[in-house]
Scaffold this active site. Structure first.
Site, PDB file in Angstrom:
ATOM      1  N   GLY A  72       1.010  -1.074  -0.015  1.00 50.43           N
ATOM      2  CA  GLY A  72      -0.163  -0.022   0.039  1.00 50.43           C
ATOM      3  C   GLY A  72       0.853   0.921   0.162  1.00 50.43           C
TER       4      GLY A  72
ATOM      5  N   GLN B 298      -7.998  -0.453   3.166  1.00 48.83           N
ATOM      6  CA  GLN B 298      -8.820  -0.722   4.107  1.00 48.83           C
ATOM      7  C   GLN B 298      -9.834  -1.053   3.403  1.00 48.83           C
ATOM      8  OE1 GLN B 298      -8.323  -1.164   7.631  1.00 48.83           O
ATOM      9  NE2 GLN B 298      -6.349  -0.527   7.577  1.00 48.83           N
TER      10      GLN B 298
ATOM     11  N   ALA C  64      -2.284  -6.612   0.103  1.00 52.03           N
ATOM     12  CA  ALA C  64      -2.662  -7.843  -0.254  1.00 52.03           C
ATOM     13  C   ALA C  64      -2.597  -8.357   2.124  1.00 52.03           C
ATOM     14  CB  ALA C  64      -1.836  -8.839  -0.738  1.00 52.03           C
ATOM     15  N   HIS C  65      -1.548  -7.604   2.642  1.00 53.80           N
ATOM     16  CA  HIS C  65      -1.711  -7.992   3.881  1.00 53.80           C
ATOM     17  C   HIS C  65      -2.867  -7.672   4.609  1.00 53.80           C
ATOM     18  CE1 HIS C  65       0.210  -4.312   6.200  1.00 53.80           C
ATOM     19  NE2 HIS C  65       0.479  -4.868   5.179  1.00 53.80           N
TER      20      HIS C  65
ATOM     21  N   THR D 130      12.037  -7.869 -11.003  1.00 56.35           N
ATOM     22  CA  THR D 130      12.057  -8.880 -10.838  1.00 56.35           C
ATOM     23  C   THR D 130      10.460  -9.103 -10.207  1.00 56.35           C
ATOM     24  OG1 THR D 130      13.784  -9.595 -11.197  1.00 56.35           O
ATOM     25  CG2 THR D 130      12.504 -11.293 -10.478  1.00 56.35           C
TER      26      THR D 130
ATOM     27  N   CYS E  63       1.014   2.302  11.841  1.00 59.31           N
ATOM     28  CA  CYS E  63       2.017   2.400  11.509  1.00 59.31           C
ATOM     29  C   CYS E  63       2.152   3.849  12.288  1.00 59.31           C
ATOM     30  CB  CYS E  63       0.930   4.090  10.868  1.00 59.31           C
ATOM     31  SG  CYS E  63       0.224   2.094   9.091  1.00 59.31           S
TER      32      CYS E  63
HETATM   33  C1  LIG Z   1      -1.731  -0.340   6.095  1.00 58.67           C
HETATM   34  C2  LIG Z   1      -1.785   0.806   4.951  1.00 58.67           C
HETATM   35  C3  LIG Z   1      -0.950   1.102   4.182  1.00 58.67           C
HETATM   36  C4  LIG Z   1      -0.006   0.777   3.877  1.00 58.67           C
HETATM   37  O1  LIG Z   1      -0.222  -0.400   3.062  1.00 58.67           O
HETATM   38  P1  LIG Z   1       1.021  -1.122   3.658  1.00 58.67           P
HETATM   39  O2  LIG Z   1       1.008  -2.295   2.380  1.00 58.67           O
HETATM   40  O3  LIG Z   1       1.375  -1.658   4.917  1.00 58.67           O
HETATM   41  O4  LIG Z   1       1.708  -0.529   2.970  1.00 58.67           O
HETATM   42  C5  LIG Z   1      -1.998   2.453   3.343  1.00 58.67           C
HETATM   43  N1  LIG Z   1      -2.761   2.709   3.765  1.00 58.67           N
HETATM   44  C6  LIG Z   1      -3.629   2.314   4.722  1.00 58.67           C
HETATM   45  C7  LIG Z   1      -5.330   3.080   4.629  1.00 58.67           C
HETATM   46  C8  LIG Z   1      -3.817   1.444   5.083  1.00 58.67           C
HETATM   47  O5  LIG Z   1      -4.469   0.941   6.472  1.00 58.67           O
END
Ligand SMILES: *Cc1c(COP(=O)(O)O)cnc(C)c1O
Length: 376
Positions: free
Chosen positions: A68, A176, A197-198, A234, A322
């Site tokens: 993200g 989200q 993805a996570h 890659t 974060c």
């Molecule tokens: C978790 C999150 C991100 C960051 O995504 P990552 O894959 O962890 O870098 C960005 N924006 C929002 C709203 C998030 O919840």
């Protein structure tokens, strides 16, 4: 007990099973022209089609990234730089994820001008204020779909309409929202969106930037021309395959998933409000992510609360992962008008598919006890 699904989610075993071959025997480089390489390329393209069909775009509008954060950076910086001859003004909101806010701050150092829209006490931007903020220099609007701290969902379709009316590019961080909400980029007039993805039971370190054909943007990675030359490097084949499977699972099950989370959330909010005095429920209860619950407990330090819960085997967070570790109160809660003191007492409980009502009862029992102890 894990109640921090907005921070990350557990990898679904069905996703892991699809990834396994690409972590073992199918180790080819997707750019290689022999069988092993073609097999990786094929798997990546299946994932690309799954993502495209889940948000109703074309496969060639999908760029795989490292997550993200990278997608937000690539979209915002890439669009701003490619369109700088048309104008230098960007509009965002005060409650964005740091990946968006800090990309905007970076651009301000390069001479771009950024408007940070206010939100009301439920965390919603004003469409009138948005429209008034647009001027002839405006090239980009970036407003998140759903907030990661309080779960508030913005009126994305209306924002898309306004952006289209003024011919401004519209990016939205849907990290989200994906897996919680049906997103159709054509209907909602979204030009660009980020996912990770996570956050929907896929692997960490892989994400997507959708960017509509015809939108000019400049890549951030130069190299071997992968991802239609938009993002060199890659490909993370296993991660991409996992993302493809995870989004397919998530979007096929949206209604049931939301219903399950809503039952847990309604119960949690009702119990907390009934059993603990002096609290403030944050976000828009009528229009939020169904698993997201953010409550402030007056007179309490949220970090202490999180650590006390941890001792009971309960994982939750105060604000977002974060910004955890920072002593500052949440920029999101401050933007909704909370005092710094009250904002510091926030606890974010985000439910996911492994949670059940007995776990929530255990959470409530402990919360009642811990809050009263900490207040004493
Ligand atoms: C978790 C999150 C991100 C960051 O995504 P990552 O894959 O962890 O870098 C960005 N924006 C929002 C709203 C998030 O919840």
């Amino acid at each position: 007990m894990y109640f921090d699904h907005a921070a990350t989610t557990r990898l679904d075993v069905r996703v892991l099973n699809e990834m396994m071959p690409y972590l073992t025997d199918e180790y080819g480089n997707a750019s290689s022209i022999y069988e092993l390489g073609k097999s990786a390329k094929y798997a990546i393209n299946i994932a690309r089609m799954r993502v495209a069909s889940s948000i109703n775009c074309n496969s060639n509008e999908i760029i795989f990234t490292s997550g993200g954060t990278e997608s937000d950076n690539l979209a915002i910086k890439g669009i701003a730089m490619a369109n700088r001859f048309r104008g230098n003004h960007i509009i965002t909101s005060k409650i964005e994820h740091p990946a968006v806010l800090n990309s905007c701050k970076f651009l301000e150092q390069l001479g771009f001008r950024v408007t940070y829209l206010n939100v009301d006490k439920l965390g919603r931007i004003s469409l009138n204020e948005l429209e008034r903020a647009i001027n002839r220099q405006t090239i980009l609007i970036t407003i998140m779909f759903a907030n990661n701290e309080i779960g508030t969902i913005q009126n994305i379709k209306e924002i898309g309409k306004i952006a289209k009316k003024y011919k401004v590019i519209f990016h939205t961080d849907t990290v989200q929202a994906i897996g919680n909400y049906k997103i159709n980029v054509r209907d909602m007039m979204i030009d660009s969106l980020s996912m990770s993805a996570h956050k929907f039971y896929g692997p960490k370190g892989v994400g997507v930037l959708y960017i509509r054909n015809g939108i000019n943007f400049i890549r951030q990675n130069d190299g071997g021309h992968q991802e239609q030359n938009h993002r060199s490097g890659t490909e993370n084949t296993a991660g991409i395959v996992g993302l493809g499977k995870a989004i397919e699972l998530a979007t096929s099950d949206l209604e049931r998933y939301n219903e399950q989370l809503k039952v847990l959330s309604d119960f949690y909010i009702r119990e907390v409000a009934g059993k603990i005095p002096n609290i403030k429920i944050n976000g828009d209860l009528n229009n939020k992510l169904s698993g997201n619950n953010n409550v402030c407990f007056a007179g309490i330090d949220g970090e202490k609360l999180v650590l006390a819960l941890d001792k009971k085997g309960i994982y939750a967070s105060s604000g977002s992962a974060c910004s955890a570790g920072l002593i500052n109160p949440s920029h999101v809660l401050l933007a909704t008008g909370l005092t710094p003191n009250l904002a510091k007492g926030s606890l974010r409980i985000t439910f996911g598919k492994e949670n059940n009502i007995d776990e929530v009862k255990y959470l409530i029992d402990n919360l009642v006890e811990i809050v009263s102890k900490l207040r004493k």
